[in-house]
Scaffold this active site. Sequence first.
Site, PDB file in Angstrom:
ATOM      1  N   GLN A 102      47.701  35.437  31.015  1.00 15.69           N
ATOM      2  CA  GLN A 102      46.380  34.925  31.304  1.00 15.69           C
ATOM      3  C   GLN A 102      46.419  33.559  30.470  1.00 15.69           C
ATOM      4  OE1 GLN A 102      42.604  36.388  29.769  1.00 15.69           O
ATOM      5  NE2 GLN A 102      42.043  37.219  31.536  1.00 15.69           N
ATOM      6  N   TYR A 172      34.049  30.627  30.519  1.00 12.92           N
ATOM      7  CA  TYR A 172      34.868  29.706  29.737  1.00 12.92           C
ATOM      8  C   TYR A 172      34.885  28.499  30.241  1.00 12.92           C
ATOM      9  CZ  TYR A 172      36.374  34.117  27.706  1.00 12.92           C
ATOM     10  OH  TYR A 172      36.668  35.016  26.721  1.00 12.92           O
ATOM     11  N   ARG A 349      40.051  49.644  31.016  1.00 10.72           N
ATOM     12  CA  ARG A 349      39.814  50.677  30.322  1.00 10.72           C
ATOM     13  C   ARG A 349      40.500  51.953  30.402  1.00 10.72           C
ATOM     14  NH1 ARG A 349      33.397  49.867  30.582  1.00 10.72           N
ATOM     15  NH2 ARG A 349      34.353  49.153  32.517  1.00 10.72           N
TER      16      ARG A 349
END
Length: 411
Positions: A102, A172, A349
Site C-alpha cells: 500500500q 490522505y 479485523r
Amino acid sequence: MTDLRPDPFAPLQLGPVRLRNRVVKAATSEGRSPDGLVTDDLIDFHRRFAEGGVGMTTVAYCCVSPQGASAPGQIVMDSRAVPGLRRLTDAVHGAGAAISAQLGHAGVVAQKRLTGVTAVAPSRFINPTSFAYCREIRRDEIRAVIDQFAAAAQIAVDSGFDAVELHFGHLYLPSSFLSPLINRRKDEYGGDIDNRSRLVREIAQRVRDTVGDRIAVIAKLDMDDGLPGSIWIDEALRTVQLLDADATLDAIELTQGSSVFKPMYLFRGDVPVREFAEVMPPALRPGVRLMGKRVMGSYPYEDLYMLPAARQFVPVVRNTKLILLGGITNRQHLETGMREGFDLLAMGRALLREPDLVNRMIADAGTRSRCTHNNKCMVTVFGRTHCVLDPDQRYGEAAPLTTNSDNAAHA
C-alpha cells in the site's frame, strides 16, 4: 446436482497476477518496522496470513516519501528498504500467497513533529483532530508527489511485490483533493469533481506507465468519508467512472471514513475510549474519557456494512475489478459479495483475530469468525498491532499516543 453458489476460493486473474483465491488481507497498521525497515516480526506477521490461506496480503502504508509519513516507524519506499522487502515478499510467496504494498502520502494527516515540515493539503486547512495547520501544496510539488508514487511503485517491482495499492482514501493527500471541503483550489486541480479527480487519475496513469504489466495496480478509494460537505457517493461514482475509463487500474477497493475526524465511521462497533485513554499522557486522559466518543464517532456494527454503498459502484465499472471491504467474517459474506458483483473480498479485523480463518472456512463452510468487533485492536496499532483476545500474541510496548487517530484507520 451442480452447486451454483459462487466460489470465493476459486483462483482469479488480477492483471498479470494469478491469485489462488478471492480473499485479500486488507491493510492494517502493523507496528513491526520501528526503524522504517522490514523486521523478522513483520515477515512473520504477513507469513501467518499467507499460511492461513489468503489469496493476497497487503503491507500497510508504505510512504512514497519521508514527508508523506503519517506515523513513526513506517517503511519509506526507497532503495534502503529493498533487501528487507525482498525477504518479506519471498516469505509470502513461499507460503503460497501474493503480496501487495500500500503506497501513500499522508497530506493533512502528516505531523510536523514527525516529518519536520508543515503538512500539505489542496488548500489551507486546519486538521480538526490535531488542530495542526496544513499549507496549500504548490503545483510543482504536486508533480513531485506524482513522481514519488511512481518511484515507490518501481521499488515495489524491484522488491518482488505482485501488486501496489494506491491509497486514495481516508483523506490522505490524494483523497483530500477529492473533497470539496478541503479542496478549494481555483486551478485545474480544483472546482468540479472532474477537476478534483485529476490528481488520482494522474497518479494512477504515472504508476501504470512505470510498472507496465509487471505487477497489478489497485486503488483504495473513499465512497464517502462521513464528514458533512466532503466526499459522498454521488461524486465518488464519477471518480470511479473516470478511473475505469482510463483503464489504468486492475482493481478498486471501496472504503469509507477518514483519518481526520470520527475514524469509527470506517470501523463501526464498540468505541474503545477507556483503552485509548490509558495509553495517553496522564494530563490528556480525562479529556479523552470525556470527549473521546464524540471525537471518534459512534456507529453501530453490522455485517457487510459497506455493501449498501458499494453496490452502487458495480454498474459503473467496465475495465476494473471491485474489492468489497467492511464486515466480512464468514463464507456466506464472501459469497454474498460475489453475487452482488464484486470480484475480490477484503478482510481486516477478522484475520487479525484468526490468521488461519480462510483455511478454516475452506475446510468447513459453517466456520464463524471469533472477532467480536470490540475494536481494542485499534489501540494496539500504537505498539504492535494484534487482537487483544489472542493469547499467543507477544504484546509489545505501546508507543505514546497522539491526538491523531491515523494509525488505526488503515483497515
